[in-house]
Every structure is written in structure tokens, then in C-alpha cells.
Design a protein around this motif. Structure first.
Motif, PDB file in Angstrom:
ATOM      1  N   SER A  23       4.189   8.483  12.979  1.00 59.82           N
ATOM      2  CA  SER A  23       4.818   7.466  12.140  1.00 59.82           C
ATOM      3  C   SER A  23       3.907   7.033  10.998  1.00 59.82           C
ATOM      4  O   SER A  23       2.681   7.104  11.100  1.00 59.82           O
ATOM      5  CB  SER A  23       5.180   6.241  12.994  1.00 59.82           C
ATOM      6  N   TRP A  24       4.525   6.604   9.889  1.00 55.82           N
ATOM      7  CA  TRP A  24       3.836   6.045   8.724  1.00 55.82           C
ATOM      8  C   TRP A  24       2.734   6.961   8.194  1.00 55.82           C
ATOM      9  O   TRP A  24       1.700   6.487   7.714  1.00 55.82           O
ATOM     10  CB  TRP A  24       3.218   4.680   9.055  1.00 55.82           C
ATOM     11  N   SER A  25       2.909   8.277   8.279  1.00 54.85           N
ATOM     12  CA  SER A  25       1.818   9.188   7.929  1.00 54.85           C
ATOM     13  C   SER A  25       2.297  10.395   7.139  1.00 54.85           C
ATOM     14  O   SER A  25       3.407  10.895   7.357  1.00 54.85           O
ATOM     15  CB  SER A  25       1.126   9.704   9.213  1.00 54.85           C
ATOM     16  N   ALA A  26       1.429  10.878   6.238  1.00 52.33           N
ATOM     17  CA  ALA A  26       1.598  12.205   5.653  1.00 52.33           C
ATOM     18  C   ALA A  26       1.015  13.183   6.669  1.00 52.33           C
ATOM     19  O   ALA A  26      -0.196  13.195   6.923  1.00 52.33           O
ATOM     20  CB  ALA A  26       0.857  12.296   4.324  1.00 52.33           C
ATOM     21  N   GLY A  75      10.288  -1.293  11.946  1.00 53.96           N
ATOM     22  CA  GLY A  75      10.592  -0.066  11.227  1.00 53.96           C
ATOM     23  C   GLY A  75      12.040   0.386  11.293  1.00 53.96           C
ATOM     24  O   GLY A  75      12.378   1.415  10.707  1.00 53.96           O
ATOM     25  N   THR A  76      12.915  -0.330  11.988  1.00 58.39           N
ATOM     26  CA  THR A  76      14.334   0.051  12.005  1.00 58.39           C
ATOM     27  C   THR A  76      15.006  -0.439  10.727  1.00 58.39           C
ATOM     28  O   THR A  76      14.424  -1.200   9.951  1.00 58.39           O
ATOM     29  CB  THR A  76      15.026  -0.514  13.254  1.00 58.39           C
ATOM     30  N   GLN A  77      16.264  -0.051  10.520  1.00 53.16           N
ATOM     31  CA  GLN A  77      16.878  -0.190   9.203  1.00 53.16           C
ATOM     32  C   GLN A  77      16.910  -1.628   8.679  1.00 53.16           C
ATOM     33  O   GLN A  77      16.436  -1.914   7.591  1.00 53.16           O
ATOM     34  CB  GLN A  77      18.307   0.375   9.230  1.00 53.16           C
ATOM     35  N   GLN A  78      17.451  -2.573   9.461  1.00 52.72           N
ATOM     36  CA  GLN A  78      17.501  -3.941   8.970  1.00 52.72           C
ATOM     37  C   GLN A  78      16.123  -4.585   8.975  1.00 52.72           C
ATOM     38  O   GLN A  78      15.741  -5.277   8.042  1.00 52.72           O
ATOM     39  CB  GLN A  78      18.453  -4.774   9.833  1.00 52.72           C
ATOM     40  N   ARG A  85       5.609  -0.904   3.147  1.00 56.68           N
ATOM     41  CA  ARG A  85       6.316   0.029   4.020  1.00 56.68           C
ATOM     42  C   ARG A  85       7.825  -0.050   3.820  1.00 56.68           C
ATOM     43  O   ARG A  85       8.568   0.852   4.192  1.00 56.68           O
ATOM     44  CB  ARG A  85       5.939  -0.237   5.480  1.00 56.68           C
ATOM     45  N   ARG A  86       8.281  -1.138   3.217  1.00 58.12           N
ATOM     46  CA  ARG A  86       9.703  -1.281   2.927  1.00 58.12           C
ATOM     47  C   ARG A  86      10.160  -0.391   1.777  1.00 58.12           C
ATOM     48  O   ARG A  86      11.300   0.093   1.765  1.00 58.12           O
ATOM     49  CB  ARG A  86      10.005  -2.747   2.573  1.00 58.12           C
ATOM     50  N   TRP A  87       9.296  -0.169   0.815  1.00 57.43           N
ATOM     51  CA  TRP A  87       9.728   0.359  -0.473  1.00 57.43           C
ATOM     52  C   TRP A  87      10.497   1.669  -0.360  1.00 57.43           C
ATOM     53  O   TRP A  87      11.557   1.826  -0.980  1.00 57.43           O
ATOM     54  CB  TRP A  87       8.521   0.545  -1.400  1.00 57.43           C
ATOM     55  N   ALA A  88       9.985   2.614   0.405  1.00 54.24           N
ATOM     56  CA  ALA A  88      10.653   3.918   0.509  1.00 54.24           C
ATOM     57  C   ALA A  88      11.926   3.845   1.329  1.00 54.24           C
ATOM     58  O   ALA A  88      12.722   4.795   1.343  1.00 54.24           O
ATOM     59  CB  ALA A  88       9.702   4.939   1.138  1.00 54.24           C
ATOM     60  N   ASN A  89      12.158   2.724   1.997  1.00 53.90           N
ATOM     61  CA  ASN A  89      13.343   2.561   2.849  1.00 53.90           C
ATOM     62  C   ASN A  89      14.313   1.537   2.285  1.00 53.90           C
ATOM     63  O   ASN A  89      15.219   1.098   2.991  1.00 53.90           O
ATOM     64  CB  ASN A  89      12.909   2.100   4.247  1.00 53.90           C
ATOM     65  N   ASP A  90      14.123   1.157   1.024  1.00 54.99           N
ATOM     66  CA  ASP A  90      14.872   0.044   0.447  1.00 54.99           C
ATOM     67  C   ASP A  90      16.314   0.418   0.128  1.00 54.99           C
ATOM     68  O   ASP A  90      16.754   0.362  -1.016  1.00 54.99           O
ATOM     69  CB  ASP A  90      14.180  -0.429  -0.831  1.00 54.99           C
ATOM     70  N   SER A  91      17.053   0.786   1.145  1.00 56.38           N
ATOM     71  CA  SER A  91      18.458   1.150   0.926  1.00 56.38           C
ATOM     72  C   SER A  91      19.401   0.239   1.693  1.00 56.38           C
ATOM     73  O   SER A  91      20.614   0.400   1.625  1.00 56.38           O
ATOM     74  CB  SER A  91      18.698   2.603   1.379  1.00 56.38           C
ATOM     75  N   TYR A 105      -4.122  -3.212  -4.421  1.00 56.60           N
ATOM     76  CA  TYR A 105      -3.012  -3.407  -3.482  1.00 56.60           C
ATOM     77  C   TYR A 105      -2.360  -2.070  -3.142  1.00 56.60           C
ATOM     78  O   TYR A 105      -2.049  -1.265  -4.009  1.00 56.60           O
ATOM     79  CB  TYR A 105      -1.973  -4.340  -4.110  1.00 56.60           C
ATOM     80  N   ASN A 106      -2.194  -1.828  -1.855  1.00 54.46           N
ATOM     81  CA  ASN A 106      -1.551  -0.601  -1.353  1.00 54.46           C
ATOM     82  C   ASN A 106      -2.298   0.663  -1.790  1.00 54.46           C
ATOM     83  O   ASN A 106      -1.698   1.718  -2.012  1.00 54.46           O
ATOM     84  CB  ASN A 106      -0.083  -0.532  -1.821  1.00 54.46           C
TER      85      ASN A 106
END
Length: 451
Positions: free
Chosen positions: A24-27, A148-151, A160-166, A388-389
């Protein structure tokens, strides 16, 4: 236990991991996971015989350390008696876990809905709030992490939200108080608290109070930086929620079950939310478990109206047996009191001493076994040690600090410009001093990047 080197086994474990495990959370091609051979108490070790004092508590969940014999025995006994059963039935381990949790939650949070972890606890808390109020919106803080789930990830404030911001429809973010990096130009805690509450009430007004179902806050933000809220802030949020009919949700997934030197961080400020999420420390992470503690008013909403949600493994007997044993161990062994005492008498003074001596330490904050050091390039300007980040070369100073800590025998929890000190809540004073000495040495590496 003295670890015995078995490098061939370690190589095989590592090879299988690299061939088949998706982390998780990894390249995936850029990581190099440590192969762990075992753990006990506050320590874990690798297959080469290197032992580390765990200043991360796993992922801030092994509140009673690894392999506590009473919890291991409870899981074994439950597996031999009733290893699993569907959630629609009354099961002894589930009932007893709910009773023990409800005894410790603040106020009238006496109904417990079990989940498999913290993220789905947040999912269900939000669902309950929306159904209870009939409103769509949820407010959450920028400096936050809720899962890490959708909501849950869309309520989260960190990158960590940014790539999942749908899935952010209905989610509105605001600035919570953090005096060291104030968004309100405050100079005192009192100013920060008052201005943060004014900002929140203005946000509520401009979003439309009648459209807001819930405000979701970590009682003390965890991975965002262990920012203990100023006195009066959470009480002020409670008052705003009462004023506008908004459900107040406190996320205690990381801060709960002794981490702050109280059973729940809400106890530090005497605030009772309408819903409270928990996980992690409830059974020290031995078997996945989370949940939502529910107020009488919200529970009554679903008295004759079915709650439209559930999980196959809700209140799994093995997880609940581990929770029962963990809570009893914490009570019998004074684990919560140990966290409070050592936080006040050992960790706090030692970290403040580090801040005096190391130019890379900008601020110390925390309570119990829940602390963070803010690392900076310049104490006067408060410029962060890394952007940052930051990733790659930009993050090199933090990576060097983490490597130095590991070389010194302590496994650090580093996140952006912070190192967290979050050992098990039953850590000994000697273990703490060992780990703090290793951090002291590692901070000299961070100091090399200051101005």
C-alpha cells in the motif's frame, strides 16, 4: 528474546514478497521492505539478527506491544471454541467486547457497531450521520487522515487524498487550529482557538447549516502531526454542532485506547461526540477490528428503521476475543496510567531537551505515548526541513535522519517534516530512554541540513 540470525530464510521471505506482494501507498519498484522474523514487547527483529525498538507501534496500534501472552491465549482459546460466526447472532466474545468498550466511551456512546478497521468505521459513521440528519455534506480538516477507503480518503486532508479525489461530492474542508503554523495569524493558543472556531462557523454559514450532516475531526490528529488542539477548541466545535443540528464525529482510531494517557483523547477535554470511531489499539492490532460508538439519539434513529449497512466480519469472534483480552490487560496492568506517567515524566521532558539542543527541532508536541517533533531547516523562520509532500532527492534530509535512527536500533515513524514518538503504551522507562538516545544521535544528521 535474543534473535537468532537465519539469513537464508530472510532472503526467501524477501524474494516471495518482491515477487507477489503489492504494498500500500508505494511505488512497487522503489521500495525495499524489511523482512521481519519476529517481535515481542516493544521490539522486533529481522532475519539477520538486528533488533529494533519500535517507536511506531506497528502503525500506531500495538498499544500493549507484540505477542502479549494473555491476548495470544485468548485468540487461541476463542479459535478452539468458536472461530467464526455470522454477525446477526449474539456471540459471547462480541457482546463482551461491546460491553467493555461502552463502559469506557464518554457520555452515552453505549451502542457499538463493529467494523474491520478504522477506515470503514469512518465510512459508517458518515453514513449514519447523513441518514440521521437527512443532509448531504460533511466537513473535515485539511490536516487530517481518516483512512484509505473511498469516502474516508476523500474526507482526508493530506496528500494521500489527491490521487483518489473522485468522491469528494459533499465534502468540505476547513482549517483546524495549529498554532505553530497558524492559518489565522495567531500569536497565542487563545487567539488560535477563537479564530479557528470563527473560521469554522463562517464555513458552516456559507455552506448552509441545513445542508451539513457532520463535522469529522481526529480528536488529536495523528499522521498529520499530533497537533493537540488548544483548550476550548473541541468544546467550541461541540457547541457549534449543537447550535446547527450537526452530528459531531470524533475519529479516535489512532488516539484511542490509552495512546494519549486516557482511554480516549476526548477524555482530555471532557467532550462527548455523537459518534466516535475506533480501531487499532482496541485489540493492539492482533486481529483486524474497528467500530463506531453511537449515541442514544442516533441509535434511536435506527430503532425501527433498518440501518442500511453491514459487514460479513462485523464483530468477528477472534477479533473481539482479542479486544476483550486487550482491554482487560490494559486495566489490570495499568497501561493507560503508564502512558500518562511516562509521557509527562520522561518523554515530554526528554523531547523538550532535544529541542533545546538540536537546531533541526522546531517544536515538540504531544501527550501520553503520542508525540511529534517538527523538523525545520531554520528555527527562526520555521522553514520545514523538506518541502511539503517531498519525495526523492527533495526528501533526502528526512530519509537520512530515518536511516540514522534505524542504524541506532530504533525504528522511527517519519512523515513529511515530522518524526513521531509513538511506542507501545506499556513501554518501560528503560526502553524509552534507549530509544530517545538513538533519536538524539539521529537528529545530529538532521542538524547537518539546517541553516
Amino acid at each position: 528474546m535474543t534473535p537468532q540470525p537465519t539469513p537464508a530464510t530472510g532472503a526467501a521471505v524477501k524474494a516471495a514478497d518482491r515477487a507477489h506482494v503489492f504494498h500500500s501507498w508505494s511505488a512497487q519498484e522503489l521500495i525495499d521492505p524489511l523482512a521481519v522474523a519476529g517481535a515481542e514487547g516493544s521490539y522486533f527483529w529481522d532475519f539477520d539478527g538486528n533488533r529494533y525498538l519500535d517507536f511506531t507501534s506497528g502503525l500506531v496500534y500495538t498499544n500493549i506491544g507484540y505477542q502479549h501472552p494473555k491476548v495470544v491465549a485468548a485468540i487461541q482459546e476463542q479459535a478452539a471454541t468458536l472461530s467464526t460466526f455470522a454477525p446477526a447472532f449474539a456471540v459471547e466474545a462480541r457482546s463482551e467486547a461491546a460491553r467493555l468498550i461502552a463502559e469506557r466511551t464518554p457520555g452515552d456512546l453505549d451502542k457499538i457497531f463493529f467494523t474491520n478497521g478504522g477506515a470503514d468505521a469512518v465510512e459508517h459513521a458518515v453514513r449514519m450521520a447523513r441518514l440521521h440528519t437527512g443532509r448531504p455534506k460533511v466537513l473535515s480538516a485539511y490536516r487530517s487522515y481518516h483512512g484509505g477507503t473511498q469516502q474516508a480518503v476523500n474526507i482526508t486532508g493530506d496528500p494521500r487524498r489527491w490521487a483518489n479525489d473522485s468522491g469528494t461530492s459533499g465534502v468540505v474542508r476547513f482549517w483546524a487550529p495549529f498554532l505553530y503554523r497558524s492559518r489565522f495569524y495567531a500569536e497565542t493558543e487563545e487567539q488560535e482557538c477563537a479564530r479557528a472556531l470563527e473560521h469554522l462557523e463562517t464555513t458552516i454559514a456559507f455552506e448552509g447549516p441545513a445542508t451539513i450532516a457532520a463535522i469529522v475531526l481526529e480528536t488529536i490528529p495523528g499522521t498529520a502531526g499530533i497537533m493537540v488542539p488548544p483548550p476550548g477548541y473541541l468544546a467550541g466545535v461541540r457547541a457549534l454542532c449543537d447550535k446547527y443540528g450537526i452530528v459531531f464525529v470524533l475519529d479516535e482510531v489512532m488516539a484511542g485506547f490509552g495512546r494519549t494517557g486516557e482511554w480516549f483523547a476526548a477524555d482530555l477535554c471532557g467532550v462527548v461526540p455523537d459518534l466516535m470511531t475506533f480501531a487499532k489499539g482496541v485489540n493492539s492490532g492482533y486481529v483486524p477490528l474497528g467500530g463506531v460508538a453511537i449515541s442514544a439519539e442516533i441509535a434511536a434513529t435506527f430503532g425501527k428503521r433498518p440501518y442500511p449497512g453491514g459487514l460479513t466480519y462485523s464483530g468477528h469472534p477472534l477479533a473481539c476475543a482479542a479486544a476483550v483480552a486487550t482491554i482487560n490487560v490494559m486495566a489490570e496492568e495499568g497501561v493507560v496510567e503508564n502512558a500518562a506517567r511516562l509521557g509527562a515524566d520522561v518523554v515530554g521532558p526528554a523531547l523538550r531537551d532535544l529541542a533545546e539542543r538540536h537546531p533541526s527541532v522546531g517544536e515538540v508536541r504531544g501527550t501520553g505515548m503520542f508525540w511529534a517533533l517538527e523538523l525545520v531547516r531554520n528555527k527562526e523562520t520555521r522553514e520545514p526541513l523538506v518541502p511539503y509532500n517531498a519525495t526523492g532527492e527533495a526528501n533526502a534530509p528526512m530519509a537520512a535522519f530515518a536511516a540514522a535512527a534505524k542504524a541506532g536500533g530504533v525504528w522511527p515513524f517519519v512523515n513529511m517534516n515530522r518524526t513521531h514518538v509513538v511506542p507501545p503504551c506499556n513501554v518501560t522507562e528503560a526502553e524509552l530512554k534507549e530509544g530517545l538516545a538513538a533519536l538524539d544521535a539521529a537528529l545530529s544528521v538532521a542538524d547537518e541540513h539546517t541553516e
